[in-house]
Design a protein around this motif. Structure first.
Motif, PDB file in Angstrom:
ATOM      1  N   PRO A   1      -3.843   7.578  -4.269  1.00  0.00           N
ATOM      2  CA  PRO A   1      -4.802   6.950  -3.355  1.00  0.00           C
ATOM      3  C   PRO A   1      -5.546   7.965  -2.482  1.00  0.00           C
ATOM      4  O   PRO A   1      -4.943   8.902  -1.973  1.00  0.00           O
TER       5      PRO A   1
ATOM      6  N   PHE B   1     -18.576 -10.397 -23.331  1.00  0.00           N
ATOM      7  CA  PHE B   1     -18.033 -10.470 -24.689  1.00  0.00           C
ATOM      8  C   PHE B   1     -19.106 -10.876 -25.694  1.00  0.00           C
ATOM      9  O   PHE B   1     -19.998 -11.637 -25.367  1.00  0.00           O
TER      10      PHE B   1
ATOM     11  N   ALA C   1      -7.311   2.284  -4.485  1.00  0.00           N
ATOM     12  CA  ALA C   1      -7.743   2.960  -3.264  1.00  0.00           C
ATOM     13  C   ALA C   1      -8.263   4.359  -3.536  1.00  0.00           C
ATOM     14  O   ALA C   1      -7.976   5.314  -2.811  1.00  0.00           O
TER      15      ALA C   1
ATOM     16  N   ARG D   1      -6.722 -12.259  -9.865  1.00  0.00           N
ATOM     17  CA  ARG D   1      -7.748 -11.212  -9.924  1.00  0.00           C
ATOM     18  C   ARG D   1      -7.162  -9.873 -10.344  1.00  0.00           C
ATOM     19  O   ARG D   1      -7.758  -9.131 -11.119  1.00  0.00           O
TER      20      ARG D   1
ATOM     21  N   GLN E   1     -13.624  -1.819 -10.100  1.00  0.00           N
ATOM     22  CA  GLN E   1     -12.494  -2.637  -9.661  1.00  0.00           C
ATOM     23  C   GLN E   1     -11.199  -1.832  -9.682  1.00  0.00           C
ATOM     24  O   GLN E   1     -10.347  -1.965  -8.811  1.00  0.00           O
TER      25      GLN E   1
ATOM     26  N   ASN F   1     -15.293  -8.777  -4.945  1.00  0.00           N
ATOM     27  CA  ASN F   1     -15.661 -10.153  -4.651  1.00  0.00           C
ATOM     28  C   ASN F   1     -16.939 -10.556  -5.361  1.00  0.00           C
ATOM     29  O   ASN F   1     -17.010 -11.618  -5.962  1.00  0.00           O
TER      30      ASN F   1
ATOM     31  N   ARG G   1      -8.857  -1.094  -6.497  1.00  0.00           N
ATOM     32  CA  ARG G   1      -7.457  -1.514  -6.488  1.00  0.00           C
ATOM     33  C   ARG G   1      -6.531  -0.354  -6.178  1.00  0.00           C
ATOM     34  O   ARG G   1      -5.526  -0.501  -5.499  1.00  0.00           O
TER      35      ARG G   1
ATOM     36  N   ARG H   1     -18.102 -18.592 -16.862  1.00  0.00           N
ATOM     37  CA  ARG H   1     -17.098 -18.795 -17.899  1.00  0.00           C
ATOM     38  C   ARG H   1     -17.174 -20.144 -18.600  1.00  0.00           C
ATOM     39  O   ARG H   1     -16.450 -20.380 -19.546  1.00  0.00           O
TER      40      ARG H   1
ATOM     41  N   ASN I   1      -6.742   1.680 -17.178  1.00  0.00           N
ATOM     42  CA  ASN I   1      -6.057   1.611 -15.892  1.00  0.00           C
ATOM     43  C   ASN I   1      -4.822   2.511 -15.845  1.00  0.00           C
ATOM     44  O   ASN I   1      -4.554   3.149 -14.833  1.00  0.00           O
TER      45      ASN I   1
ATOM     46  N   TYR J   1       0.876  -1.163   0.000  1.00  0.00           N
ATOM     47  CA  TYR J   1       0.000   0.000   0.000  1.00  0.00           C
ATOM     48  C   TYR J   1       0.923   1.225   0.000  1.00  0.00           C
ATOM     49  O   TYR J   1       2.007   1.166   0.585  1.00  0.00           O
TER      50      TYR J   1
ATOM     51  N   LEU K   1      -8.602  -2.209 -21.550  1.00  0.00           N
ATOM     52  CA  LEU K   1      -8.616  -2.277 -20.087  1.00  0.00           C
ATOM     53  C   LEU K   1      -7.304  -1.772 -19.497  1.00  0.00           C
ATOM     54  O   LEU K   1      -7.298  -0.983 -18.551  1.00  0.00           O
ATOM     55  N   GLU K   2      -6.193  -2.201 -20.078  1.00  0.00           N
ATOM     56  CA  GLU K   2      -4.916  -1.679 -19.588  1.00  0.00           C
ATOM     57  C   GLU K   2      -4.824  -0.184 -19.823  1.00  0.00           C
ATOM     58  O   GLU K   2      -4.350   0.572 -18.956  1.00  0.00           O
TER      59      GLU K   2
ATOM     60  N   THR L   1      -8.231  -7.656 -13.670  1.00  0.00           N
ATOM     61  CA  THR L   1      -8.763  -6.293 -13.644  1.00  0.00           C
ATOM     62  C   THR L   1      -7.809  -5.268 -14.238  1.00  0.00           C
ATOM     63  O   THR L   1      -8.223  -4.154 -14.528  1.00  0.00           O
ATOM     64  N   THR L   2      -6.541  -5.614 -14.415  1.00  0.00           N
ATOM     65  CA  THR L   2      -5.640  -4.605 -14.996  1.00  0.00           C
ATOM     66  C   THR L   2      -5.442  -4.782 -16.495  1.00  0.00           C
ATOM     67  O   THR L   2      -5.284  -3.804 -17.211  1.00  0.00           O
ATOM     68  N   SER L   3      -5.407  -6.034 -16.988  1.00  0.00           N
ATOM     69  CA  SER L   3      -5.221  -6.186 -18.438  1.00  0.00           C
ATOM     70  C   SER L   3      -5.854  -7.461 -18.964  1.00  0.00           C
ATOM     71  O   SER L   3      -5.543  -7.887 -20.069  1.00  0.00           O
TER      72      SER L   3
ATOM     73  N   PHE M   1     -16.175 -10.886  -9.179  1.00  0.00           N
ATOM     74  CA  PHE M   1     -15.391 -12.085  -9.518  1.00  0.00           C
ATOM     75  C   PHE M   1     -16.222 -13.354  -9.368  1.00  0.00           C
ATOM     76  O   PHE M   1     -16.125 -14.274 -10.157  1.00  0.00           O
ATOM     77  N   GLU M   2     -17.018 -13.371  -8.321  1.00  0.00           N
ATOM     78  CA  GLU M   2     -17.864 -14.523  -8.067  1.00  0.00           C
ATOM     79  C   GLU M   2     -18.783 -14.746  -9.272  1.00  0.00           C
ATOM     80  O   GLU M   2     -18.916 -15.856  -9.773  1.00  0.00           O
TER      81      GLU M   2
END
Lengths: 485, 485
Positions: free
Chosen positions: B193, B115, B215, A337, B209, B94, B213, B104, B184, A192, B180-181, A341-343, B97-98
């Motif tokens: 943060p 997609f 913060a 995970r 997300q 969570n 990530r 999938r 981000n 962090y 996505l990248e 979420t990043t790429s 992702f669940e």
């Protein structure tokens, strides 16, 4: 130990003990085969191995000779003195980007490059493999190959570890866009902003950039040029800084080329386990060993899942494909995970092509050739350093990888050398790139992973002159530079 | 406006005004061609476009008929009431992702998928292009294609923008591992943060997300199902929260499908410029329009370089290749450096293959076919929703993309529907995935980007029954479920 390895070892001992001396001619393959009662191919393999280790050299059409022995080589650098052990924010990126940006042109002699020559890789065969595998790709593989990644590729990677005596389950492996992404995800998973992180000194600049980007504080721990991070200093730093992670290279560290002995790796993992500090292990050079077998990663000694082991194909097989991986131990779900979420995932065609290449076989043959080439080139570059660099120069003698680390006389400023060399079309990686505190001002990293030809030899001679001039405070060279232009 | 577009518009008006009614048969192509003095292909193109817009439908061997008109469709959802306007930390991963993990498997009917079907893409032709381009790849391209990326690919992307009336220079384009990248990296480039970031409500869960990530704190601004983010609420949020960035989708927003009108985009950019807040524009669906032309991105109205415009080929051409890009305006150097330090570059073979595909031509033909298929499938799914979902259901009517957003009767809990449907082999994307506050409990996102066949039709009917039962508090269905198993 195989027969040829035993023979090589015996000859190596004769060289070390002085029975065989610099310049001595070795028996021909036929002579040695007859006198020792082994097959010619065993002798050949032994000579090949000794050549790879730099102990003997082939001269075209005239056999093998004992190479310059280690006594004629420059001394190795010593352990750097304890750096300032306060943790601190990092601000090195501008310097690194400036230097990297300046050395990306094709016509610059790439002693400063981070990459080996792309010509060392079986790119045509890889391309043919990709051509066939991409045309067989199931459309749904674009979904199936999402993180954690192509199942066959992950299995092939796990099989390779198994062959080297390391048990990593397929399910633990997460495919990433190269090791760099893997390392960054690991760091993000356990830190962090404001946290302290232990790194080596000197360290790979990407770790400095990652710390800077994530607003982490660097704790630099001295690292021995031959044996890696100093465990006493590490133990001390763990107590003083309560770091959230330790990021280092156990095999052929960049920039030093150091290789941690197995027992030291075991002790490292025990120490970190005791302090419950995760180890981010960068092992991208592990396959580039010159000795008899692949050095184990620290991961091999991990019983509690604290080691996040990162590697890739970028330095050994497929630069530019951007396929790496991480085996993150107890952090596997977190990393998976984070990656999603990043790429999302790595490129599906590249994953499929590498899986197919590994399945078909031939990777080990390529690696043997690659290691041989690199070790021969290390030898050539080392000899040129002896010839052209001033007294007081120290050099590491890595048993793998493609970097030499030179410690020059104290009054040499390698940032200045970098500017002078670049104006002559030669790049280097100056020492301050590898330190949060811009230390190592009189050091540089030298890439020997590119073709050693006349042009490279001349460039290294020129570099030696620049360094010599700087060491002597001699400015006469600038006139020579003008004449050349 | 082309001739066929004018003809289509005229017929559309006749349908809107009621001159042509549901079920009316249109003149045959030959009749219309003769009576209007235009070529048969013009009539055909016009009918094709009207079919794409869902206004008419072809019946095999019997010509074109007026489709169910909008009056028979469910009403559109209204603007969500102002969400709680406090900024807050995000904790949604969570749940997301669940849900994503559970959907999938290949054999699940993918109404919940993010997609479109991979079978909508010209993957065989792409594979052939890659097969030839990878075999021609210069080994040094592995160095040349490092970030900012393959020069020809960046040029081809810039050319496409130019054709659509948007000026983006090749030098501004940075290639990434998918959009996505890119998104981000943009967020990382301008935040620290604890900072507040404006997002839409409902929003694409990846933005939640990313905020979680890094913060960051989410400021959710209500978003109109047809016209996108509410500018008054946005202006208010800018004043109250001093956000460091605004992340949104201007074209066919995920999950709503909303399309901001051009004037609204211009006003958005002006408003953000005034507050000096960078806009992270996610435009991955912009090419999937059903109307006459590509809607402009907000980037087209940016004069100060505050828009970081992100897109990719993943939704239009090459899923799984992981090639996206960003045109980051004044943040170009920062993004380029971030990309270099986090993952170095995108996969070189994938970049080369896409550059070659775009250079050879045929992308626009593919896109026309793709848009047509998606619009026809939207129509089919919409008609099935009308047939099977309970009174009180509202549905968006997007002019592009492949998502419908359904607002169900208030007492329906879509997390519960998700669990029931999944046990029957059907996935949905429940509303709470799209909100930091887990709002939209009675909403769901429906993917119509997959083949509309008997199996899909039955699955949607089953889903309708589940929702109806939930709305009626009727538990009789559970018996039926047991019988089916």
């Amino acid at each position: 130990m195989k027969r040829y390895e035993a023979l090589a070892e015996e000859i190596a001992q004769s060289i070390k003990s002085g029975v065989l001396k610099f310049g001595d001619r070795l028996p021909s393959v036929r002579q040695a085969s007859t006198s020792r009662g082994v097959s010619p191919s065993t002798v050949f393999e032994a000579y090949y191995l000794l050549e790879a280790r730099g102990l003997i050299r082939a001269r075209e059409r005239s056999g093998y000779y004992v190479a310059a022995n280690s006594k004629s080589l420059p001394p190795e650098p010593e352990m750097p003195s304890q750096p300032d052990t306060h943790s601190k924010p990092v601000d090195v990126s501008n310097l690194v980007f400036e230097i990297l940006g300046s050395i990306r042109q094709r016509d610059v002699i790439p002693f400063g490059s981070a990459f080996p020559s792309p010509q060392l890789f079986p790119l045509p065969r890889l391309a043919r493999t990709m051509a066939s595998s991409v045309q067989q790709m199931d459309p749904w593989s674009t979904v199936d190959d999402l993180t954690p990644g192509n199942a066959n590729l992950r299995r092939q990677i796990a099989l390779r570890y198994l062959a080297d005596g390391v048990t990593i389950h397929t399910d633990e492996i997460v495919i990433t866009n190269g090791a760099l992404e893997a390392l960054n995800l690991c760091l993000q998973a356990v830190t962090y902003p404001g946290d302290a992180v232990i790194i080596e000194s000197p360290t790979f600049y990407a770790s400095l950039q990652a710390l800077e980007r994530l607003a982490l504080r660097a704790v630099e721990v001295p690292t021995h040029p031959r044996e890696g991070i100093d465990l006493d200093a590490l133990a001390d730093a763990l107590k003083r800084h309560q770091p959230k992670a330790c990021w280092l290279m156990t095999n052929f560290q960049n920039p030093l080329g150091s290789l941690m002995p197995e027992e030291k790796k075991r002790a490292l993992v025990e120490l970190l386990t005791e302090h419950n500090v995760p180890l981010i292990e960068d092992d991208v050079y592990g396959e580039l060993y010159f000795g008899g077998k692949r050095p184990l990663p620290a991961k091999a000694f991990d019983t509690k899942g604290i080691v996040m082991h990162c590697s890739s194909f970028s330095k050994c097989l497929a630069p530019g494909y951007r396929v790496g991986w991480v085996a993150p131990g107890r952090y596997t779900q977190a990393i998976s995970r984070l990656k999603l979420t990043t790429s999302l995932s790595a490129s599906a065609p590249a994953q499929a092509a590498l899986a197919e290449y590994l399945t078909r076989g031939g990777y080990d043959r390529h690696l043997r050739q690659l290691r041989h080439t690199l070790s021969v080139q290390q030898n050539s570059v080392m000899e040129a350093v002896v010839r052209h660099f001033p007294a007081g120069t120290r050099a590491t003698r890595p048993d793998g990888g493609y970097f030499l680390w030179l410690e020059l006389p104290e009054n040499v400023n390698t940032l200045e050398i970098h500017r002078q060399a670049l104006s002559l079309g030669i790049s280097i990686a100056p020492g301050p790139m590898f330190s949060a505190q811009r230390s190592f001002m009189n050091c540089l990293r030298l890439n020997y992973g590119h073709t050693w030809d006349k042009r490279a030899a001349e460039a290294l001679a020129t570099l030696g002159k620049l360094v010599t001039a700087a060491a002597e405070g001699n400015r006469a060279l600038s006139a020579e530079q003008r004449n050349r232009k």
